[in-house]
Design a protein around this motif. Structure first.
Motif: not given
Length: 115
Positions: A1-8, A38-46, A95-104
């Motif tokens: 359910x969280x995948x559909x609710x919060x999406x990406x 080290x770093x995470x390639x965010x786009x590839x991980x997502x 922070x931007x992602x967290x704000x979006x999720x809080x709004x949702x």
């Protein structure tokens, strides 16, 4: 359910958190001889996460070692200014992602209450 609710955004928040931990480790080890940044390639991980991998394996498969501009004599590849910049950029995106999720969540809460 969280995948559909919060999406990406739910997956993005998890990956940003993992990236934050990795960047923090890089900064903490800036003076450790032989430490490899080290770093995470965010786009590839997502992309991997959205195609079905769990958050841990998606992030693990997207870990990259940094190639330093100015290698140090002791083999440490942490360039503090670059790590701090990556950390700040990731913190803003987190922070931007967290704000979006809080709004949702607030929207869903209001819907459940019938407001």
């Amino acid at each position: 359910m969280s995948e559909g609710l919060f999406g990406i955004h739910g997956a993005a928040l998890e990956l940003r958190s993992q990236r934050m931990a990795m960047l923090t480790a890089n900064i903490a080890n800036a003076a450790t001889p032989g430490y490899k940044a080290r770093d995470i390639d965010f786009d590839a991980a997502l992309r991997a996460r959205m195609t079905g991998s769990d958050a841990g394996s998606a992030a693990d498969g997207a870990v990259r070692y940094r190639v330093p501009v100015m290698p140090s004599l002791d083999g440490n590849t942490v360039e503090l200014a670059n790590e701090q910049m990556a950390f700040a950029e990731n913190a803003v995106a987190y922070t931007a992602t967290l704000s979006f999720l809080q709004g949702r969540v607030e929207t869903v809460t209001r819907a459940i209450r019938g407001e």
